[in-house]
Design an enzyme around this catalytic site. Structure first.
Site, short mmCIF file in Angstrom:
data_model
loop_
_atom_site.label_atom_id
_atom_site.label_comp_id
_atom_site.label_asym_id
_atom_site.label_seq_id
_atom_site.Cartn_x
_atom_site.Cartn_y
_atom_site.Cartn_z
N THR A 1 0.87 -1.18 0.00
CA THR A 1 0.00 0.00 0.00
C THR A 1 0.91 1.23 0.00
OG1 THR A 1 0.01 0.27 2.41
CG2 THR A 1 -1.65 -1.23 1.48
N LEU B 1 1.80 -8.60 10.95
CA LEU B 1 1.83 -7.16 11.17
C LEU B 1 1.01 -6.38 10.16
CD1 LEU B 1 5.26 -8.06 11.53
CD2 LEU B 1 4.97 -5.96 12.85
N ALA B 2 0.68 -6.99 9.02
CA ALA B 2 0.02 -6.23 7.95
C ALA B 2 -1.26 -5.60 8.47
CB ALA B 2 -0.29 -7.14 6.77
N THR C 1 -1.99 -3.27 19.15
CA THR C 1 -1.69 -1.93 19.65
C THR C 1 -2.29 -1.68 21.04
OG1 THR C 1 -2.20 0.42 19.24
CG2 THR C 1 -3.74 -1.16 18.35
N ASP C 2 -1.70 -0.73 21.76
CA ASP C 2 -2.27 -0.35 23.07
C ASP C 2 -3.57 0.43 22.90
OD1 ASP C 2 -1.22 2.04 22.09
OD2 ASP C 2 -0.03 2.50 23.87
N GLU C 3 -3.85 0.90 21.66
CA GLU C 3 -5.05 1.72 21.46
C GLU C 3 -6.34 0.94 21.69
OE1 GLU C 3 -5.12 4.35 18.14
OE2 GLU C 3 -3.00 4.85 18.34
N TYR D 1 -9.72 2.78 13.60
CA TYR D 1 -8.48 1.98 13.62
C TYR D 1 -8.44 1.07 14.83
CZ TYR D 1 -3.62 0.84 14.73
OH TYR D 1 -2.48 0.17 15.10
N SER E 1 -10.93 -1.69 14.79
CA SER E 1 -10.60 -2.79 13.86
C SER E 1 -9.50 -3.68 14.46
CB SER E 1 -10.20 -2.24 12.49
OG SER E 1 -8.94 -1.58 12.55
N LYS E 2 -8.55 -3.07 15.16
CA LYS E 2 -7.48 -3.87 15.79
C LYS E 2 -8.07 -4.68 16.95
CE LYS E 2 -3.60 -3.97 14.97
NZ LYS E 2 -2.80 -4.77 13.99
P1 NAD Z 1 2.72 0.51 8.41
O1 NAD Z 1 1.48 1.22 7.96
O2 NAD Z 1 4.01 1.20 8.35
O3 NAD Z 1 2.88 -0.85 7.59
C1 NAD Z 1 1.81 -1.70 7.31
C2 NAD Z 1 2.23 -2.66 6.20
O4 NAD Z 1 1.12 -3.54 5.96
C3 NAD Z 1 2.54 -1.97 4.87
O5 NAD Z 1 3.73 -2.48 4.33
C4 NAD Z 1 1.35 -2.30 3.99
O6 NAD Z 1 1.67 -2.38 2.62
C5 NAD Z 1 0.92 -3.66 4.55
N1 NAD Z 1 -0.50 -3.93 4.31
C6 NAD Z 1 -1.56 -3.13 4.61
N2 NAD Z 1 -2.70 -3.71 4.18
C7 NAD Z 1 -2.34 -4.91 3.63
C8 NAD Z 1 -3.08 -5.94 3.00
N3 NAD Z 1 -4.40 -5.86 2.85
N4 NAD Z 1 -2.41 -7.01 2.54
C9 NAD Z 1 -1.06 -7.11 2.68
N5 NAD Z 1 -0.31 -6.14 3.24
C10 NAD Z 1 -0.95 -5.05 3.70
O7 NAD Z 1 2.39 0.00 9.88
P2 NAD Z 1 3.34 -0.15 11.15
O8 NAD Z 1 3.36 1.12 11.89
O9 NAD Z 1 4.60 -0.80 10.75
O10 NAD Z 1 2.46 -1.19 12.01
C11 NAD Z 1 2.61 -2.58 11.83
C12 NAD Z 1 1.68 -3.30 12.78
O11 NAD Z 1 2.01 -2.94 14.12
C13 NAD Z 1 0.21 -2.96 12.58
O12 NAD Z 1 -0.54 -4.13 12.78
C14 NAD Z 1 -0.08 -1.94 13.67
O13 NAD Z 1 -1.43 -1.99 14.06
C15 NAD Z 1 0.85 -2.42 14.77
N6 NAD Z 1 1.32 -1.40 15.71
C16 NAD Z 1 1.90 -0.24 15.25
C17 NAD Z 1 2.40 0.69 16.17
C18 NAD Z 1 3.07 1.97 15.72
O14 NAD Z 1 3.38 2.81 16.56
N7 NAD Z 1 3.34 2.17 14.44
C19 NAD Z 1 2.30 0.43 17.54
C20 NAD Z 1 1.68 -0.75 17.97
C21 NAD Z 1 1.22 -1.66 17.04
O1 DAU Z 2 -0.26 3.64 20.34
C1 DAU Z 2 0.09 2.84 19.26
C2 DAU Z 2 -0.37 3.51 17.97
O2 DAU Z 2 0.48 4.62 17.75
C3 DAU Z 2 -0.34 2.57 16.77
O3 DAU Z 2 -1.25 1.52 16.97
C4 DAU Z 2 -0.71 3.33 15.49
O4 DAU Z 2 -0.57 2.46 14.37
C5 DAU Z 2 0.25 4.49 15.34
O5 DAU Z 2 -0.14 5.27 14.21
C6 DAU Z 2 0.23 5.38 16.59
O6 DAU Z 2 -1.05 6.07 16.72
P1 DAU Z 2 -1.15 7.61 17.15
O7 DAU Z 2 -2.43 8.15 16.65
O8 DAU Z 2 -0.82 7.78 18.58
O9 DAU Z 2 0.12 8.19 16.29
P2 DAU Z 2 0.29 9.54 15.46
O10 DAU Z 2 1.73 9.64 15.10
O11 DAU Z 2 -0.71 9.66 14.36
O12 DAU Z 2 -0.04 10.67 16.53
C7 DAU Z 2 0.70 10.78 17.74
C8 DAU Z 2 0.09 11.93 18.53
O13 DAU Z 2 0.36 13.17 17.87
C9 DAU Z 2 -1.42 11.86 18.66
O14 DAU Z 2 -1.80 12.37 19.92
C10 DAU Z 2 -1.92 12.79 17.55
C11 DAU Z 2 -0.84 13.84 17.48
N1 DAU Z 2 -0.59 14.44 16.15
C12 DAU Z 2 -0.41 13.59 15.11
C13 DAU Z 2 -0.14 14.07 13.86
C14 DAU Z 2 0.04 13.15 12.67
C15 DAU Z 2 -0.47 15.80 16.02
O15 DAU Z 2 -0.61 16.57 16.98
N2 DAU Z 2 -0.19 16.28 14.77
C16 DAU Z 2 -0.03 15.49 13.67
O16 DAU Z 2 0.19 16.01 12.55
#
Ligand code: NAD
Ligand code: DAU
Length: 349
Positions: A37, A82-83, A130-132, A155, A158-159
């Site tokens: 994606t 993780l996807a 996720t912790d969310e 989001y 769905s998780k």
């Molecule tokens: P990301 O958005 O960077 O990566 C997601 C990956 O999944 C991408 O490579 C995308 O192409 C692939 N993907 C999405 N839909 C797909 C589909 N239908 N089929 C196959 N591949 C698909 O996400 P991330 O931040 O690396 O998060 C990875 C996992 O960890 C997620 O499940 C997310 O919920 C979880 N997570 C993320 C965070 C965070 O802070 N980023 C924290 C806790 C948990």
């Molecule tokens: O807690 C784990 C989650 O953390 C993961 O499950 C999600 O995949 C990941 O995206 C992240 O979610 P958040 O919504 O916390 O992350 P984000 O970086 O979007 O935002 C962090 C904080 O900053 C949140 O309080 C919103 C705020 N924010 C975010 C953006 C993008 C801003 O103030 N300005 C911005 O432009």
């Protein structure tokens, strides 16, 4: 040789997990399944893409029959899933994509494992969450593994659904599952829609730093490689049917984090102190914006001996250095549709 399926390996966290597994476990074959994606990028894996124990398969987890066919073809011994669609703001504007990828996609993988695996002993289905899912905290308290689910964005809902389904397959079919719920990750290769890389990108280009609401929301930040270490440990040593919380014990108010980042950026870009802070702009709040997340990671610390290795100031400094040294990566991921999605005018508060 064991074959491990890692889904979402071209994304932010997935690419760090793939890199770790490919390098550390030459006797595993690592299959990265990702449909690329906007958030998936094979450039995140350049250093391991030619490794003999690595293979990339472009496929969409919403295609149930294809998942079964791939399970039959590769005879996976384990799955690290993780996807997902991962960005809260996008889930507010386009919730259905999150339902398909995060819920239907997870069930397709569970069904493939349940029906294709003949014998569950020695197998493992590890779901990354996720912790969310726990909702939003007030000024005090922590999320524990037994905290009730209370997701509040499309989001997180769905998780949460996917977590429930994983547990349902454990209880109903005896599928050997394990789940972890992690706090906010930061570090190299994170798509610049998330707060830290977005702010780095904007500061570098003298664009405003959009801070939602009053900037008082709190997140618990963890360096992505520390998450990859936790995932490695849970995959190998976690107890089947269990859940592990992973967090940084590192809570930051968004505005304080942005101030620290501005100081680091001024220093790295050799700009006079205070230059970056002038870019901070308070904008309309995120709908349903969760106030505070904070993880108690006592269980994984006690049972598996994991703890974060990096202090935040050090991790943030490393992260800034990485983005500044990888301008080409940033240029590529911010071309095309990026402008349309993220470089719009924010509504000032
Ligand atoms: P990301 O958005 O960077 O990566 C997601 C990956 O999944 C991408 O490579 C995308 O192409 C692939 N993907 C999405 N839909 C797909 C589909 N239908 N089929 C196959 N591949 C698909 O996400 P991330 O931040 O690396 O998060 C990875 C996992 O960890 C997620 O499940 C997310 O919920 C979880 N997570 C993320 C965070 C965070 O802070 N980023 C924290 C806790 C948990
Ligand atoms: O807690 C784990 C989650 O953390 C993961 O499950 C999600 O995949 C990941 O995206 C992240 O979610 P958040 O919504 O916390 O992350 P984000 O970086 O979007 O935002 C962090 C904080 O900053 C949140 O309080 C919103 C705020 N924010 C975010 C953006 C993008 C801003 O103030 N300005 C911005 O432009």
């Amino acid at each position: 040789m064991k074959t491990i399926l890692i889904t979402g390996g071209a994304g932010f966290i997935g690419s760090h997990v793939i890199r770790r597994f490919v390098k550390k476990y030459p006797d595993y074959k690592i299959v990265n399944l990702d449909n690329l994606t906007y958030a998936g990028n094979l450039a995140n894996l350049r250093d391991v893409e030619k490794a003999p124990n690595y293979e990339f398969v472009r496929a969409d987890i919403t295609a149930g029959e294809l998942m079964k066919a791939l399970f039959k073809k590769y005879r996976f011994d384990g799955v690290i899933h993780l996807a997902a669609e991962s960005h809260v703001d996008r889930s507010i504007s386009s919730p259905m994509e999150f339902i398909y990828a995060n819920i239907v996609g997870t069930v397709n993988l569970l069904n493939a494992a349940r029906t294709v695996w003949e014998d569950f002993s020695e197998k493992r289905f590890y779901h990354i969450s996720t912790d969310e899912v726990y909702g939003s905290l007030g000024a005090t308290g922590f999320f524990y593994e037994n905290t009730s689910y209370d997701p509040r964005s499309p989001y997180s809902a769905s998780k949460a659904s996917s977590d429930h389904l994983v547990r349902a397959y454990f209880h109903t079919y005896g599928l050997p599952t394990v789940i972890s719920n992690c706090s906010n990750n930061y570090g190299p290769f994170q798509f610049p829609e998330k707060l830290i890389p977005l702010a780095i990108h904007n500061i570098k280009n003298n664009k405003l730093i959009p801070v939602y609401g009053k900037g008082e929301n709190i997140r618990d930040w963890l360096y992505v490689e520390d998450h990859a270490v936790a995932i490695d440990q849970i995959y190998h040593e976690g107890k089947i049917g269990d859940t592990y919380n992973i967090g940084g014990h590192n809570e930051w108010k968004n505005i304080d984090l942005i101030h620290l980042l501005c100081e680091i950026m001024d220093r790295k870009l050799k700009r006079s102190a205070g230059t970056s802070k002038n870019l901070i702009t308070y904008v309309k709040d995120r709908a349903g914006h969760d106030l505070r997340y904070a993880i108690d990671s006592g269980k994984i610390q006690k049972e598996l001996g994991w703890k974060p290795s990096l202090q935040f100031a050090e991790g943030l400094e490393k992260t800034v250095e990485w983005y500044l040294a990888n301008e080409e990566w940033m240029k590529n991921v911010t071309s095309g549709d990026y402008q349309k999605y993220y470089e719009h005018q924010y509504t000032k508060r």
